[in-house]
Design a protein around this motif. Structure first.
Motif, PDB file in Angstrom:
ATOM      1  N   UNK A 143       0.852  -1.185   0.000  1.00 23.95           N
ATOM      2  CA  UNK A 143       0.000   0.000   0.000  1.00 23.95           C
ATOM      3  C   UNK A 143       0.892   1.240   0.000  1.00 23.95           C
ATOM      4  N   UNK A 144       0.986   1.910  -1.165  1.00 25.25           N
ATOM      5  CA  UNK A 144       1.799   3.122  -1.283  1.00 25.25           C
ATOM      6  C   UNK A 144       0.971   4.384  -1.148  1.00 25.25           C
ATOM      7  N   UNK A 145      -0.251   4.252  -0.689  1.00 21.40           N
ATOM      8  CA  UNK A 145      -1.085   5.422  -0.500  1.00 21.40           C
ATOM      9  C   UNK A 145      -1.732   5.880  -1.797  1.00 21.40           C
ATOM     10  N   UNK A 146      -1.880   7.165  -1.924  1.00 21.10           N
ATOM     11  CA  UNK A 146      -2.572   7.737  -3.079  1.00 21.10           C
ATOM     12  C   UNK A 146      -1.687   7.630  -4.322  1.00 21.10           C
ATOM     13  N   UNK A 147      -2.289   7.199  -5.437  1.00 22.35           N
ATOM     14  CA  UNK A 147      -1.564   7.051  -6.709  1.00 22.35           C
ATOM     15  C   UNK A 147      -2.203   7.960  -7.751  1.00 22.35           C
ATOM     16  N   UNK A 148      -1.356   8.690  -8.481  1.00 24.20           N
ATOM     17  CA  UNK A 148      -1.811   9.546  -9.580  1.00 24.20           C
ATOM     18  C   UNK A 148      -1.323   8.907 -10.879  1.00 24.20           C
ATOM     19  N   UNK A 149      -2.241   8.557 -11.748  1.00 19.82           N
ATOM     20  CA  UNK A 149      -1.898   7.820 -12.955  1.00 19.82           C
ATOM     21  C   UNK A 149      -1.674   8.702 -14.164  1.00 19.82           C
ATOM     22  N   UNK A 150      -1.367   8.039 -15.269  1.00 21.35           N
ATOM     23  CA  UNK A 150      -1.156   8.712 -16.550  1.00 21.35           C
ATOM     24  C   UNK A 150      -2.504   9.054 -17.181  1.00 21.35           C
ATOM     25  N   UNK A 151      -2.458   9.912 -18.209  1.00 20.19           N
ATOM     26  CA  UNK A 151      -3.667  10.233 -18.973  1.00 20.19           C
ATOM     27  C   UNK A 151      -3.998   9.049 -19.871  1.00 20.19           C
ATOM     28  N   UNK A 152      -5.236   8.567 -19.775  1.00 16.65           N
ATOM     29  CA  UNK A 152      -5.680   7.386 -20.514  1.00 16.65           C
ATOM     30  C   UNK A 152      -6.901   7.710 -21.356  1.00 16.65           C
ATOM     31  N   UNK A 213       5.569  12.609 -16.689  1.00 19.74           N
ATOM     32  CA  UNK A 213       4.362  12.397 -17.486  1.00 19.74           C
ATOM     33  C   UNK A 213       3.424  13.591 -17.342  1.00 19.74           C
ATOM     34  N   UNK A 214       3.032  14.167 -18.466  1.00 21.80           N
ATOM     35  CA  UNK A 214       2.175  15.353 -18.452  1.00 21.80           C
ATOM     36  C   UNK A 214       0.728  14.937 -18.228  1.00 21.80           C
ATOM     37  N   UNK A 215       0.083  15.577 -17.264  1.00 21.86           N
ATOM     38  CA  UNK A 215      -1.332  15.326 -16.983  1.00 21.86           C
ATOM     39  C   UNK A 215      -2.227  16.348 -17.664  1.00 21.86           C
ATOM     40  N   UNK A 216      -1.823  17.605 -17.657  1.00 16.76           N
ATOM     41  CA  UNK A 216      -2.598  18.661 -18.319  1.00 16.76           C
ATOM     42  C   UNK A 216      -1.622  19.753 -18.740  1.00 16.76           C
ATOM     43  N   UNK A 217      -1.941  20.410 -19.834  1.00 17.79           N
ATOM     44  CA  UNK A 217      -1.011  21.411 -20.357  1.00 17.79           C
ATOM     45  C   UNK A 217      -1.765  22.455 -21.167  1.00 17.79           C
ATOM     46  N   UNK A 218      -1.319  23.675 -21.061  1.00 19.45           N
ATOM     47  CA  UNK A 218      -1.819  24.769 -21.883  1.00 19.45           C
ATOM     48  C   UNK A 218      -0.607  25.579 -22.353  1.00 19.45           C
ATOM     49  N   UNK A 219      -0.331  25.629 -23.686  1.00 17.11           N
ATOM     50  CA  UNK A 219      -1.199  25.155 -24.771  1.00 17.11           C
ATOM     51  C   UNK A 219      -1.194  23.640 -24.888  1.00 17.11           C
ATOM     52  N   UNK A 220      -2.292  23.093 -25.506  1.00 18.18           N
ATOM     53  CA  UNK A 220      -2.452  21.650 -25.604  1.00 18.18           C
ATOM     54  C   UNK A 220      -1.424  21.059 -26.559  1.00 18.18           C
ATOM     55  N   UNK A 221      -1.161  19.748 -26.375  1.00 20.75           N
ATOM     56  CA  UNK A 221      -0.259  19.019 -27.250  1.00 20.75           C
ATOM     57  C   UNK A 221      -0.929  17.718 -27.647  1.00 20.75           C
ATOM     58  N   UNK A 222      -0.303  17.010 -28.569  1.00 17.72           N
ATOM     59  CA  UNK A 222      -0.797  15.707 -28.994  1.00 17.72           C
ATOM     60  C   UNK A 222      -0.723  14.739 -27.824  1.00 17.72           C
ATOM     61  N   UNK A 223      -1.851  14.138 -27.481  1.00 16.85           N
ATOM     62  CA  UNK A 223      -1.898  13.251 -26.316  1.00 16.85           C
ATOM     63  C   UNK A 223      -1.302  11.876 -26.584  1.00 16.85           C
ATOM     64  N   UNK A 224      -0.835  11.612 -27.803  1.00 14.45           N
ATOM     65  CA  UNK A 224      -0.236  10.307 -28.079  1.00 14.45           C
ATOM     66  C   UNK A 224       1.128  10.143 -27.416  1.00 14.45           C
TER      67      UNK A 224
END
Length: 707
Positions: A143-152, A213-224
């Motif tokens: 149990x590592x506590x709270x996990x923040x994942x990648x954009x899916x 790993x980028x979760x959100x960005x402005x200006x937007x980029x290709x999410x691939x």
């Protein structure tokens, strides 16, 4: 109106030129605003933006953690079976929990195999295997506590916007791994907020995990590709291990140089970044120089902007007016044709019943009279009935209620086979050129209706070229997207039919597809040719367009959707001997129109059947339940209450040994009847067509294997 539009735009252009030329002499003044002041202002602005987005991110993650914690408390000590049993209640409670959170897309409770137990996306929840997702695999160990994942991206059967996960482990009462509680957070929510915060040109804001790993960005980029490189802005900040700082470097993602301030969120594996492009900082400095140098430049710039805006708005206004006018005309035309189609369909329906009565009555009179003069009169009535039948066929085709026997055909092959008929239909001073495609072009259409459409176009073109000319027919394919008023989309075959005739004037072009509209003399046409073609292409899920110029000819384009089916091959149908019934048979006749019922009963009696009448489907069901000697059911489709098709389905289900034949003057259910295997007679039918249908039905019933 066009002249007024040109004059107004020319005047606005003249004002714009004057606004630029007059202040040119003022651009020689020097500026005393220092670059350092501008640089310091930029740093303060970047720090302020970073502080705002940091506070925002902390509040969001705190809200998400609260939701997850409350969910964990709700299902604490509950087994998977108990959770499944309470799925509806838990779904409603989770919906209320996240209902006020714009940033949370959905909440999930997973079992230890990675399958959803409860989700706010749907109820009952689908159970795909999501054990390969990072938010699940991260909790399989300790149990590592709270996990923040990648954009899916959502995985079917679920859909919607991309998301990143905030999740925590769900333990069983004995401390073992029981599953995962996960919240899907929308990057779009962060990016929408960042767009509001960073309104300045060149603004940059990002939310990044501590692994880059980028979760959100402005200006937007290709999410691939959301992984940053270590030599970029974010990569350098994370690799140096600082919790807070500022730097100027080039982004590894878009190659833009920026000045960036960053900060790591407390107790979270997430960084926030805020910055400005150095180009934008220099632009602000240049703007400040201009503001101090030129006293009159702001007014001049405002004037230029107002004039340019006025030009754009004026031009867009004229373009929008033109588009609106074209759309209104297309809508009016479509509504007019639809209304005419409904009217003609209703008229044709009643007309078919009348023709049925007239034709049947004439056949009855023929048997009683052998006078030559009477026979001639009967022949004239039969001829009128045949013409009326052809007329109703054209009316039903326009109204799209004619039963089209569509099948897959090669358009080029069908045109090639029919070419000789078309050449014989025109005069010797008219040339006919047919340009066939290089390969098969297969469409799903009624070949008979297609030939009638080609013949009508050819005859119209012939009449439009009294002094001779040329007809050109070509076929090609094209991929369409939202084409025309019907918004055609996909792969279509386009048959172009062009002539060099007199053309169609603009004032009547929109009416050429209306039934009975014609410019020919009364004795030269009914005005149903083009309306029949219009109904044919509409019934075939296509469209037809017309382009004409007076004195230079006309071109019709028929758009027909391509099909992947193989072309149907013509096969000789086995001939079935038609003769009267050898032993008396009983026929249940279901017809609500008394006169049509009388004619049909007379035909059936001549075919050797004993007729049992029923004026509705409900009465027919009573007869079938009461009698066991019914050998055949002959029913109209369109009746008050239960339709003939519904009756046929009930008979097939409860009395499969009894064959059913359906008849209709028109019906939207005719295609369904044919697709379900029921024989169908089109009104008005004759004694011979009814005899053939009855005999074939009895023969099929005789050879049908018994269970």
């Amino acid at each position: 109106m066009l002249a007024a539009q040109r004059d107004s735009l020319r005047l606005l252009r003249a004002i714009l030129v004057a606004s630029v030329v007059l202040p040119i002499a003022l651009f020689s003044y020097a500026s005393w605003l220092s670059y350092r002041t501008n640089d310091a202002n930029a740093d303060r602005q970047i720090d302020k933006t970073r502080d705002v987005v940091t506070e925002h991110a902390l509040k969001i993650f705190e809200s998400v953690q609260r939701s997850i914690a409350e969910t964990a408390e709700i299902v604490r000590d509950m087994s998977d079976d108990q959770i499944r049993a309470a799925e509806h209640a838990l779904h409603d409670r989770l919906k209320r929990l996240v209902g006020g959170s714009e940033q949370i897309k959905s909440m999930w409770i997973f079992d230890k195999t990675g399958r959803p137990l409860v989700t706010t996306m749907q109820v009952p929840a689908s159970h795909p295997d999501l054990s390969d997702r990072d938010y699940f695999k991260a909790h399989l160990g300790k149990d590592d506590g709270l996990y923040v994942g990648r954009v899916l991206e959502p995985r079917p059967p679920f859909d919607g916007a991309p998301f990143f996960s905030v999740s925590r482990r769900r333990d069983a009462p004995d401390g073992s791994f029981a599953g995962v509680i996960q919240a899907s957070v929308l990057p779009d929510y962060f990016e929408g907020f960042y767009a509001k915060v960073g309104r300045e040109d060149g603004s940059f804001v990002a939310l990044v995990r501590d692994d880059g790993t980028i979760l959100a960005r402005m200006p937007e980029i290709d999410r691939t590709d959301l992984s940053v490189k270590p030599d970029g802005i974010v990569g350098q900040a994370i690799s140096e291990g600082h919790n807070e700082g500022r730097m100027t470097t080039v982004s590894s993602l878009d190659g833009i140089e920026r000045r960036v301030a960053f900060r790591k969120l407390p107790n979270l594996p997430v960084y926030v970044f805020a910055g400005l492009e150095t180009r934008a900082i220099r632009s602000m400095w240049v703007a400040q120089i201009g503001a101090y140098l030129l006293v009159g430049l702001p007014a001049t710039a405002a004037l230029i902007a107002i004039v340019m805006l006025a030009m754009r708005r004026t031009q867009k206004l004229y373009e929008e007016a033109d588009r609106r006018q074209a759309a209104e005309n297309a809508l009016k035309q479509a509504q007019r044709l639809e209304s005419l189609g409904r009217l003609t369909g209703g008229v044709a329906h009643d007309f078919n019943n009348l023709l049925m009565v007239v034709g049947g009555s004439v056949q009855k009179l023929r048997r009683r009279h052998d006078d030559l003069q009477d026979i001639r009169s009967f022949d004239m009535i039969d001829s009128a009935v045949a013409k009326g039948t052809a007329l109703t066929r054209q009316l039903l085709s326009f109204s799209r209620r004619h039963n089209v026997a569509a099948k897959a055909i090669d358009l080029g092959e069908a045109l090639h086979k029919f070419a000789d008929v078309l050449r014989q239909s025109v005069r010797s001073d008219i040339g006919l050129t047919i340009e066939l495609p290089s390969g098969p072009v297969v469409v799903m259409i009624d070949p008979n209706e297609f030939e009638i459409a080609l013949l009508n176009l050819t005859l119209n073109a012939r009449d439009a070229m009294p002094e001779g000319g040329r007809i050109t027919i070509s076929i090609h394919t094209e991929t369409l997207k939202n084409f025309g008023p019907r918004r055609l989309t996909g792969r279509y075959a386009i048959l172009s039919f062009a002539d060099t005739g007199v053309g169609i004037p603009d004032d009547i072009r929109e009416r050429v597809f209306e039934p009975f509209f014609t410019t020919k003399p009364v004795d030269r046409g009914t005005g149903l040719g083009l309306s029949q073609i219009y109904g044919f292409v509409q019934q075939s899920s296509g469209a037809i367009t017309v382009d004409s110029e007076v004195g230079r000819g006309t071109r019709f384009d028929l758009f027909l959707p391509l099909t992947s089916e193989a072309p149907a091959r013509d096969e000789s149908a086995p001939q079935m001997e038609v003769r009267g019934a050898e032993t008396p048979k009983t026929l249940l006749l279901v017809e609500d129109h008394p006169d049509v019922a009388a004619v049909a009963a007379d035909y059936a009696a001549q075919c050797g059947f004993t007729v049992v009448p029923a004026n509705c489907a409900e009465a027919a069901i009573e007869v079938l339940n009461r009698r066991r000697d019914i050998d055949l059911v002959f029913s109209d489709i369109v009746m008050p209450g239960m339709s003939g098709l519904e009756l046929a389905r009930l008979i097939r289900e409860h009395h499969p040994e009894t064959p059913v034949i359906l008849a209709s003057g028109y019906s939207d259910r005719s295609a369904s009847a044919l697709s379900e295997g029921f024989p169908l007679l089109q009104k008005p039918y004759t004694l011979e067509t009814m005899r053939t249908a009855l005999t074939q039905a009895m023969q099929r019933a005789a050879i049908r294997p018994t269970a």
